[in-house]
Write an enzyme that holds these catalytic residues in place. Structure first.
Site, PDB file in Angstrom:
ATOM      1  CG  LEU A 166     -81.659 -34.852  51.281  1.00  0.00           C
ATOM      2  CD1 LEU A 166     -83.254 -34.148  50.168  1.00  0.00           C
ATOM      3  CD2 LEU A 166     -81.550 -34.250  52.229  1.00  0.00           C
ATOM      4  CG  HIS A 188     -77.238 -31.984  37.632  1.00  0.00           C
ATOM      5  ND1 HIS A 188     -75.977 -31.973  39.700  1.00  0.00           N
ATOM      6  CD2 HIS A 188     -76.186 -32.124  37.047  1.00  0.00           C
ATOM      7  CE1 HIS A 188     -74.612 -32.054  38.732  1.00  0.00           C
ATOM      8  NE2 HIS A 188     -75.298 -32.318  37.416  1.00  0.00           N
ATOM      9  CG  MET A 239     -72.863 -28.126  48.245  1.00  0.00           C
ATOM     10  SD  MET A 239     -73.256 -28.527  46.172  1.00  0.00           S
ATOM     11  CE  MET A 239     -71.886 -29.332  46.610  1.00  0.00           C
ATOM     12  CE  LYS A 240     -72.866 -31.635  54.405  1.00  0.00           C
ATOM     13  NZ  LYS A 240     -72.057 -31.589  54.248  1.00  0.00           N
ATOM     14  CG  ASN A 274     -80.621 -21.683  40.340  1.00  0.00           C
ATOM     15  OD1 ASN A 274     -81.713 -21.710  39.972  1.00  0.00           O
ATOM     16  ND2 ASN A 274     -79.408 -22.208  40.613  1.00  0.00           N
ATOM     17  N   GLY A 330     -77.144 -18.725  46.076  1.00  0.00           N
ATOM     18  CA  GLY A 330     -78.680 -19.089  46.564  1.00  0.00           C
ATOM     19  C   GLY A 330     -78.757 -18.049  45.738  1.00  0.00           C
ATOM     20  CG  ASN A 349     -80.918 -31.177  42.749  1.00  0.00           C
ATOM     21  OD1 ASN A 349     -80.077 -29.595  43.115  1.00  0.00           O
ATOM     22  ND2 ASN A 349     -80.149 -31.563  42.070  1.00  0.00           N
TER      23      ASN A 349
HETATM   24  C1  GRF Z   1     -76.377 -24.541  40.767  1.00  0.00           C
HETATM   25  O1  GRF Z   1     -75.255 -24.283  39.532  1.00  0.00           O
HETATM   26  C2  GRF Z   1     -76.712 -25.688  40.747  1.00  0.00           C
HETATM   27  O2  GRF Z   1     -77.015 -25.394  39.582  1.00  0.00           O
HETATM   28  C3  GRF Z   1     -76.104 -26.961  41.277  1.00  0.00           C
HETATM   29  O3  GRF Z   1     -75.029 -25.520  42.387  1.00  0.00           O
HETATM   30  C4  GRF Z   1     -75.387 -24.200  41.866  1.00  0.00           C
HETATM   31  C5  GRF Z   1     -76.180 -23.373  43.046  1.00  0.00           C
HETATM   32  O4  GRF Z   1     -76.378 -22.169  42.520  1.00  0.00           O
HETATM   33  N1  GRF Z   1     -76.849 -28.074  41.993  1.00  0.00           N
HETATM   34  P1  GRF Z   1     -76.818 -20.907  43.612  1.00  0.00           P
HETATM   35  O5  GRF Z   1     -76.713 -21.357  45.214  1.00  0.00           O
HETATM   36  O6  GRF Z   1     -78.114 -20.882  42.907  1.00  0.00           O
HETATM   37  O7  GRF Z   1     -76.366 -19.767  43.124  1.00  0.00           O
END
Ligand code: GRF
Length: 194
Positions: free
Chosen positions: A98, A114, A95-96, A22, A20, A112
């Protein structure tokens, strides 16, 4: 788009599966007076996702939905989003995948983040693959979500240099730091160009 203040802010849900970080950067962004978003919900497929702790800390509604039965999970989430009048969804380490059905039924926008310079390195293990291929740069991308993995329209990207000393861990750290800056910027870009 005009400045969004008070009630006119985009009612945002952030979907997570883990740490979490981000999510935290988006919460901080949302708390700026002039931010165009207000975070109204955190959705997770994992009850033990560390990022869920932020719900309590920042007094945000959380919803945990098991994805063992995906259709059921998605219909529960759709109902929840509707109830909370969510018009922007930000996937942040969710991680799912949709389904097309979910994406079509949801009437707002789904973004999203990435950890690669899409269209390169879709999917998992992006750091390892970029290093293995002797890339000089990697980075991160914020994009619209469509029914194909990591394939929607790109909104914004940030390049990060890969040095000879880098391994997956050091590279992921460097990229993550940029992700926290990129996601709010991309949201602004997207919303203000609507
Ligand atoms: C990040 O590197 C994001 O780009 C990827 O999963 C990671 C999530 O990290 N999709 P966090 O849970 O936000 O710390």
């Amino acid at each position: 788009m005009k400045k969004l203040i008070g009630k006119n802010k985009f009612r945002t849900a952030v979907f997570i599966s883990g740490r979490g970080s981000n999510l935290l950067s988006l919460i901080k962004f949302s708390l700026n007076k002039n931010s165009p978003i207000t975070i109204q919900a955190i959705v997770s497929d994992r009850s033990r996702a560390k990022g869920l702790d932020l719900a309590k800390k920042y007094n945000i509604k959380k919803k945990v939905v098991s994805f063992k039965k995906k259709k059921l999970a998605e219909s529960k989430i759709l109902e929840f989003l509707k109830k909370k009048r969510i018009n922007l969804v930000c996937l942040a380490g969710f991680m799912k995948v949709l389904t097309k059905d979910f994406i079509n039924k949801y009437s707002g926008t789904i973004l999203n983040i990435h950890p690669s310079l899409l269209p390169k390195y879709k999917g998992l293990n992006t750091y390892e693959r970029a290093i293995k291929n002797n890339e000089k740069y990697s980075g991160c991308t914020v994009h619209l979500v469509n029914s194909k993995i990591d394939s929607g329209k790109i909104i914004l990207q940030k390049k990060v240099r890969i040095t000879k000393k880098d391994n997956a861990k050091t590279l992921s750290k460097k990229i993550l730091k940029q992700e926290h800056i990129l996601y709010p910027r991309a949201i602004k870009k997207y919303l203000f160009n609507l």
